[in-house]
Structures are given as C-alpha cells and as structure tokens.
Design a protein around this motif. Structure first.
Motif, short mmCIF file in Angstrom:
data_model
loop_
_atom_site.label_atom_id
_atom_site.label_comp_id
_atom_site.label_asym_id
_atom_site.label_seq_id
_atom_site.Cartn_x
_atom_site.Cartn_y
_atom_site.Cartn_z
N PHE A 141 9.80 1.86 -14.91
CA PHE A 141 9.18 2.83 -14.47
C PHE A 141 7.48 3.12 -14.78
CE2 PHE A 141 12.41 7.25 -14.68
CZ PHE A 141 12.09 7.00 -12.94
N THR A 142 7.46 1.72 -15.81
CA THR A 142 6.49 1.91 -16.24
C THR A 142 6.40 0.43 -15.38
OG1 THR A 142 6.33 1.95 -18.27
CG2 THR A 142 5.06 0.18 -18.14
N VAL A 143 7.29 -0.62 -15.23
CA VAL A 143 7.01 -1.79 -13.80
C VAL A 143 6.67 -1.24 -12.40
CG1 VAL A 143 9.00 -3.54 -13.07
CG2 VAL A 143 9.19 -3.46 -15.32
N ALA A 144 6.88 -0.42 -12.09
CA ALA A 144 7.13 0.37 -11.22
C ALA A 144 5.81 0.97 -10.38
CB ALA A 144 7.67 1.37 -10.53
N LEU A 145 5.14 1.38 -12.09
CA LEU A 145 3.86 1.91 -11.89
C LEU A 145 3.07 1.06 -11.70
CD1 LEU A 145 1.47 4.32 -11.98
CD2 LEU A 145 1.53 4.23 -14.18
N LEU A 146 2.97 -0.55 -12.75
CA LEU A 146 1.69 -1.10 -12.56
C LEU A 146 2.34 -2.39 -11.28
CD1 LEU A 146 3.19 -2.86 -15.92
CD2 LEU A 146 1.13 -1.88 -15.02
N LEU A 147 3.28 -2.54 -10.23
CA LEU A 147 3.12 -2.74 -9.33
C LEU A 147 2.93 -2.69 -8.62
CD1 LEU A 147 7.16 -3.84 -8.73
CD2 LEU A 147 5.26 -5.67 -8.75
N LEU A 148 2.82 -0.72 -8.41
CA LEU A 148 2.49 0.00 -7.25
C LEU A 148 0.44 -0.76 -7.80
CD1 LEU A 148 4.01 3.09 -7.28
CD2 LEU A 148 3.96 1.47 -5.58
N ALA A 149 0.16 -0.45 -8.12
CA ALA A 149 -1.59 -0.16 -9.31
C ALA A 149 -1.84 -1.50 -8.69
CB ALA A 149 -1.82 -0.29 -10.20
N ALA A 150 -0.63 -2.73 -8.51
CA ALA A 150 -1.49 -4.25 -8.22
C ALA A 150 -1.67 -3.64 -6.40
CB ALA A 150 -0.35 -5.28 -8.68
N THR A 151 -0.51 -3.88 -5.43
CA THR A 151 -0.17 -3.59 -4.76
C THR A 151 -1.60 -2.94 -4.24
OG1 THR A 151 1.51 -3.84 -4.30
CG2 THR A 151 0.94 -3.12 -2.21
N PHE A 152 -2.22 -1.81 -4.25
CA PHE A 152 -2.91 -0.66 -4.21
C PHE A 152 -4.15 -1.28 -4.03
CE2 PHE A 152 -6.49 1.91 -5.01
CZ PHE A 152 -6.65 2.79 -3.45
N LEU A 153 -4.73 -2.48 -5.13
CA LEU A 153 -5.98 -2.54 -5.71
C LEU A 153 -5.76 -3.87 -4.60
CD1 LEU A 153 -5.98 -3.30 -9.57
CD2 LEU A 153 -7.61 -1.74 -7.62
N ILE A 154 -5.09 -4.96 -4.22
CA ILE A 154 -4.87 -6.38 -4.14
C ILE A 154 -4.97 -5.51 -2.35
CG2 ILE A 154 -3.99 -7.87 -2.81
CD1 ILE A 154 -2.17 -8.42 -5.42
N VAL A 155 -4.86 -4.83 -1.83
CA VAL A 155 -5.04 -4.50 -0.34
C VAL A 155 -6.34 -4.22 -0.01
CG1 VAL A 155 -3.67 -2.99 1.48
CG2 VAL A 155 -2.48 -4.11 0.64
N ARG A 156 -6.75 -2.83 -0.89
CA ARG A 156 -8.52 -2.76 -0.95
C ARG A 156 -9.28 -3.34 -0.90
NH1 ARG A 156 -11.62 -1.11 0.59
NH2 ARG A 156 -13.03 1.14 0.34
N VAL A 157 -8.32 -4.51 -2.02
CA VAL A 157 -9.91 -6.21 -2.00
C VAL A 157 -9.69 -6.59 -0.39
CG1 VAL A 157 -10.60 -7.69 -3.31
CG2 VAL A 157 -10.00 -6.13 -4.54
N ILE A 158 -8.47 -7.05 -0.20
CA ILE A 158 -8.17 -7.59 0.78
C ILE A 158 -9.13 -7.21 2.03
CG2 ILE A 158 -6.87 -8.98 2.72
CD1 ILE A 158 -5.37 -9.05 -0.29
N LEU A 159 -9.23 -5.85 2.18
CA LEU A 159 -9.90 -4.90 3.02
C LEU A 159 -11.01 -4.68 3.11
CD1 LEU A 159 -6.91 -2.76 4.36
CD2 LEU A 159 -7.56 -4.87 5.35
N ALA A 160 -11.49 -5.20 2.31
CA ALA A 160 -12.84 -4.72 2.41
C ALA A 160 -13.86 -5.82 2.41
CB ALA A 160 -13.72 -5.47 0.22
N TYR A 161 -13.45 -6.77 3.41
CA TYR A 161 -13.86 -8.20 4.02
C TYR A 161 -13.32 -6.77 5.96
CZ TYR A 161 -13.87 -11.90 7.55
OH TYR A 161 -14.17 -12.64 8.12
N ARG A 162 -14.69 -6.69 6.24
CA ARG A 162 -15.18 -6.20 7.30
C ARG A 162 -13.97 -6.19 8.80
NH1 ARG A 162 -18.64 -6.12 10.92
NH2 ARG A 162 -19.45 -7.27 9.83
N PRO A 163 -14.52 -8.00 9.19
CA PRO A 163 -13.97 -8.35 10.03
C PRO A 163 -12.21 -7.25 10.19
CG PRO A 163 -15.34 -9.73 9.97
CD PRO A 163 -15.36 -8.28 8.92
N LEU A 164 -11.22 -8.14 9.05
CA LEU A 164 -9.96 -7.29 8.87
C LEU A 164 -10.13 -5.95 9.38
CD1 LEU A 164 -7.00 -8.08 8.79
CD2 LEU A 164 -7.28 -8.82 6.12
N ARG A 165 -10.79 -5.23 8.35
CA ARG A 165 -10.53 -3.92 8.20
C ARG A 165 -10.82 -3.38 10.39
NH1 ARG A 165 -14.60 -3.33 4.32
NH2 ARG A 165 -16.18 -2.21 5.96
N MET A 166 -11.63 -3.81 10.34
CA MET A 166 -11.46 -3.60 11.95
C MET A 166 -10.83 -3.40 12.97
SD MET A 166 -15.14 -2.21 12.52
CE MET A 166 -15.35 -1.76 14.09
N ALA A 167 -10.42 -5.15 12.12
CA ALA A 167 -8.81 -5.54 13.43
C ALA A 167 -7.52 -3.63 12.99
CB ALA A 167 -8.38 -6.97 12.79
#
Length: 223
Positions: free
Chosen positions: A84-110
């Motif tokens: 469960f700890t592994v799963a939690l860390l994976l989920l948290a990392a996924t959320f942060l990575i996607v959120r940082v990537i979509l801080a790029y406005r043109p991609l977020r708009m697309a």
C-alpha cells in the motif's frame, strides 16, 4: 497572436462607422483568455492517478517488484502495508508529475475540452456584458462583441431591446468572419468585419435617432 496599434485603430473606426447608421451601440472586448483552466489540470492529474491505480490492480506484480527494490530481499513476501505504501507513493508521484507538466499553459489549453472552453468563454462574455453594455443605453440597444484569443472563440451578446427583435442566428455572419480571421492570425481584421456585420443588423432594426448620441466607447477594450 497580438493586436497592433493599427488593429485597434481599425476596430475603433469600424465601430464609429457602424454606429453612424443605427441607434445601437457596439462594445468590443478582446481577452487573451477567458480562464486559466487550472481545474482542468487537476482533473487530468486525478485521472492519471486512477489509471495508475487500475494498472496496479491489473498487474500487482509491479508493486511487488518496486517494493523489492527498497526492501530487504530476505524478508520474504512483502506485507500488505508495504504494498500500500508503494501504491501511495506511485499515486502521489503521478499526481505531482502530471500537475507540473500541465503548468505549461499551451498544453493545458490543448487538453481542455471544447465544451468546457465554450462555457467559460460564454460566462466571461456575459459578465463583461453586464458590466459594460447591459442597460447602459437609453433604449437598451447595446451589443457586446467579445473575442477570447487563446480559445479561438467569440460571443455576441445583445441588450434587451435587440434580443427581443433579433434571434441569435442572425449574428452568424459576424461570428464566422471573426473566427475565420482569428484562426488566420488576423484578429483585428476579424473584429472590424464582425463589427460591420453587426452594424448592418442593427441598422435594419434600429435606425439612428435625430437626437442620437454616442453612449458607449468606440475604442477596443483589451483585457
């Protein structure tokens, strides 16, 4: 895509020209965008987390393998808490990575659904209409022409007297001219032509009065 001084002059002149033949008043507004769409980025991040969780459910061996990279191999099979700890860390990392990537406005708009963008543009246009044109003329004959550049969307909202005589489809020619020119990178030309088309409609239903005055500004408003 930017508006030049020549664009601003052209639009203001088009408004003045259109209003010479009608008692109606036209307000033109151009915004870079109607919303930041940060909530769209959050939705995609949550969706990515759910996809990772679904993959772990389909392939639990991945969690076991990842647990083995950090756990003592002599401890035997991993305990549920470790997985469960592994799963939690994976989920948290996924959320942060996607959120940082979509801080790029043109991609977020697309990645913003067209229906969402349409609703946000309409809501912004309605707010601006209420602030700049609604019930601000003697005979309730104000029209807002609103262009949101990043979304390539526009709105025409008319005051009560106009709305009671003119159906929304009448503005089709103005909208088509504006959107086509904006997509070609000529928003100034599109705004000027849309104003001309709006003026033709207003002149047909609201001819100028003998005591007509300029009740709303002709200049292009930029947000």
């Amino acid at each position: 895509m930017r508006l030049t001084d020549a664009d601003r002059t052209r639009v203001a002149a088009a408004v003045a020209e259109a209003e010479r033949d009608t008692a109606g008043e036209i307000v033109t507004v151009v915004a870079r965008r109607s919303d930041a769409y940060h909530d769209v980025a959050l939705h995609w991040a949550v969706l990515a987390m759910l996809l990772v969780l679904a993959l772990l459910a389909l392939m639990p061996g991945v969690a076991v393998w990842l647990h083995g990279l950090v756990a003592d191999p002599w401890d035997g099979a991993p305990a549920p808490g470790g997985l469960f700890t592994v799963a939690l860390l994976l989920l948290a990392a996924t959320f942060l990575i996607v959120r940082v990537i979509l801080a790029y406005r043109p991609l977020r708009m697309a990645l913003t659904p067209g229906s969402t963008a349409g609703r946000r543009v309409h809501a912004r246009a309605l707010t601006l209409f209420r602030a700049s044109a609604e019930a601000r003329t003697r005979d309730a004959t104000g029209v807002l022409l609103y262009l949101s550049l990043d979304e390539h969307r526009a709105e025409i909202i008319a005051d009560a007297a106009i709305h009671s005589r003119v159906t929304p489809d009448v503005w089709g020619a103005a909208m088509a001219a504006l959107i086509a020119a904006t997509r070609d990178g000529r928003p100034g030309d599109g705004m000027a032509e849309a104003v001309r088309q709006i003026g033709l409609v207003l002149a047909e239903h609201f001819p100028p009065r003998t005591d007509d005055t300029n009740e709303l500004p002709d200049r292009l408003i930029e947000l």
